[in-house]
Design a protein around this motif. Sequence first.
Motif, mmCIF file in Angstrom:
data_model
loop_
_atom_site.group_PDB
_atom_site.id
_atom_site.type_symbol
_atom_site.label_atom_id
_atom_site.label_comp_id
_atom_site.label_asym_id
_atom_site.label_seq_id
_atom_site.Cartn_x
_atom_site.Cartn_y
_atom_site.Cartn_z
ATOM 1 N N ASN A 122 -90.122 -105.886 -43.269
ATOM 2 C CA ASN A 122 -90.856 -106.231 -42.053
ATOM 3 C C ASN A 122 -91.241 -104.971 -41.277
ATOM 4 O O ASN A 122 -92.357 -104.894 -40.748
ATOM 5 N N ALA A 123 -90.344 -103.996 -41.221
ATOM 6 C CA ALA A 123 -90.677 -102.734 -40.555
ATOM 7 C C ALA A 123 -91.848 -102.051 -41.266
ATOM 8 O O ALA A 123 -92.753 -101.511 -40.624
ATOM 9 N N GLN A 124 -91.860 -102.097 -42.595
ATOM 10 C CA GLN A 124 -92.976 -101.539 -43.354
ATOM 11 C C GLN A 124 -94.270 -102.281 -43.018
ATOM 12 O O GLN A 124 -95.318 -101.659 -42.818
ATOM 13 N N ARG A 125 -94.189 -103.606 -42.955
ATOM 14 C CA ARG A 125 -95.366 -104.421 -42.644
ATOM 15 C C ARG A 125 -95.896 -104.090 -41.256
ATOM 16 O O ARG A 125 -97.112 -103.911 -41.062
ATOM 17 N N LEU A 126 -95.006 -103.980 -40.291
ATOM 18 C CA LEU A 126 -95.419 -103.657 -38.921
ATOM 19 C C LEU A 126 -96.045 -102.261 -38.847
ATOM 20 O O LEU A 126 -97.033 -102.048 -38.142
ATOM 21 N N GLY A 127 -95.458 -101.319 -39.568
ATOM 22 C CA GLY A 127 -96.011 -99.966 -39.595
ATOM 23 C C GLY A 127 -97.399 -99.943 -40.198
ATOM 24 O O GLY A 127 -98.320 -99.307 -39.670
ATOM 25 N N TYR A 128 -97.573 -100.655 -41.294
ATOM 26 C CA TYR A 128 -98.878 -100.701 -41.940
ATOM 27 C C TYR A 128 -99.905 -101.408 -41.051
ATOM 28 O O TYR A 128 -101.054 -100.974 -40.947
ATOM 29 N N ALA A 129 -99.477 -102.461 -40.363
ATOM 30 C CA ALA A 129 -100.371 -103.176 -39.449
ATOM 31 C C ALA A 129 -100.814 -102.250 -38.316
ATOM 32 O O ALA A 129 -101.985 -102.277 -37.903
ATOM 33 N N ALA A 130 -99.916 -101.415 -37.821
ATOM 34 C CA ALA A 130 -100.269 -100.467 -36.754
ATOM 35 C C ALA A 130 -101.279 -99.444 -37.265
ATOM 36 O O ALA A 130 -102.225 -99.083 -36.547
ATOM 37 N N ILE A 131 -101.111 -98.992 -38.497
ATOM 38 C CA ILE A 131 -102.067 -98.052 -39.096
ATOM 39 C C ILE A 131 -103.438 -98.705 -39.211
ATOM 40 O O ILE A 131 -104.460 -98.093 -38.877
ATOM 41 N N LEU A 132 -103.480 -99.953 -39.665
ATOM 42 C CA LEU A 132 -104.758 -100.662 -39.788
ATOM 43 C C LEU A 132 -105.426 -100.859 -38.430
ATOM 44 O O LEU A 132 -106.641 -100.720 -38.305
ATOM 45 N N ARG A 133 -104.621 -101.191 -37.404
ATOM 46 C CA ARG A 133 -105.183 -101.352 -36.055
ATOM 47 C C ARG A 133 -105.807 -100.035 -35.582
ATOM 48 O O ARG A 133 -106.907 -100.014 -35.036
ATOM 49 N N TYR A 134 -105.109 -98.934 -35.798
ATOM 50 C CA TYR A 134 -105.624 -97.620 -35.404
ATOM 51 C C TYR A 134 -106.908 -97.301 -36.168
ATOM 52 O O TYR A 134 -107.904 -96.863 -35.588
ATOM 53 N N TYR A 135 -106.889 -97.521 -37.469
ATOM 54 C CA TYR A 135 -108.054 -97.254 -38.310
ATOM 55 C C TYR A 135 -109.260 -98.074 -37.846
ATOM 56 O O TYR A 135 -110.358 -97.547 -37.685
ATOM 57 N N ASN A 136 -109.049 -99.367 -37.623
ATOM 58 C CA ASN A 136 -110.142 -100.247 -37.189
ATOM 59 C C ASN A 136 -110.657 -99.867 -35.797
ATOM 60 O O ASN A 136 -111.854 -99.916 -35.537
ATOM 61 N N LEU A 137 -109.754 -99.480 -34.912
ATOM 62 C CA LEU A 137 -110.161 -99.065 -33.571
ATOM 63 C C LEU A 137 -111.002 -97.789 -33.632
ATOM 64 O O LEU A 137 -112.022 -97.681 -32.946
ATOM 65 N N THR A 138 -110.610 -96.834 -34.455
ATOM 66 C CA THR A 138 -111.402 -95.602 -34.561
ATOM 67 C C THR A 138 -112.783 -95.896 -35.134
ATOM 68 O O THR A 138 -113.766 -95.286 -34.717
#
Length: 150
Positions: A122-138
């Motif tokens: 779950n920590a891995q999933r949350l970390g990856y989701a945060a990376i995707l959010r950052y990527y999409n926001l940029t």
Amino acid sequence: SSAMVSCVKNLNIYWFGATSLFVWFFFIHAPPVLIKEHALQRPILSFHLCGALGISLACVHNSLLTPSLFDGQARPFHVYVGRIGMLAGIISFCFGAYVAWFQQADLGFASAITIGGLLQLNAQRLGYAAILRYYNLTKELENLPGSGSE
């Protein structure tokens, strides 16, 4: 230099605490236990341990060497080490769950260690989701009018 300042800011109590726990577990606590139990002669457990070591090393590395470090030159290393770590975490969980449920008899241990493994996933999933959010926001910011990408 500013790169050194950036690196030093990542050296905080959380990094030292987690890295100390990693060093203690893998290099002080575990070796005598593994030797006593002849654990490295068990291939499935060995795959689990390799995965656990892999994700641990990736976390130690990537929480210190962040993508913006060295004027962005650290980004490729961070990305590739992160991908290897994500794969290693999944491998570790799969082989570890097999060992916990099919290669030992203590159901209390199996339950607790599986919960720990699920929390790790779950920590891995949350970390990856945060990376995707950052990527999409940029990407969204790059596409705004006046952002220079027209």
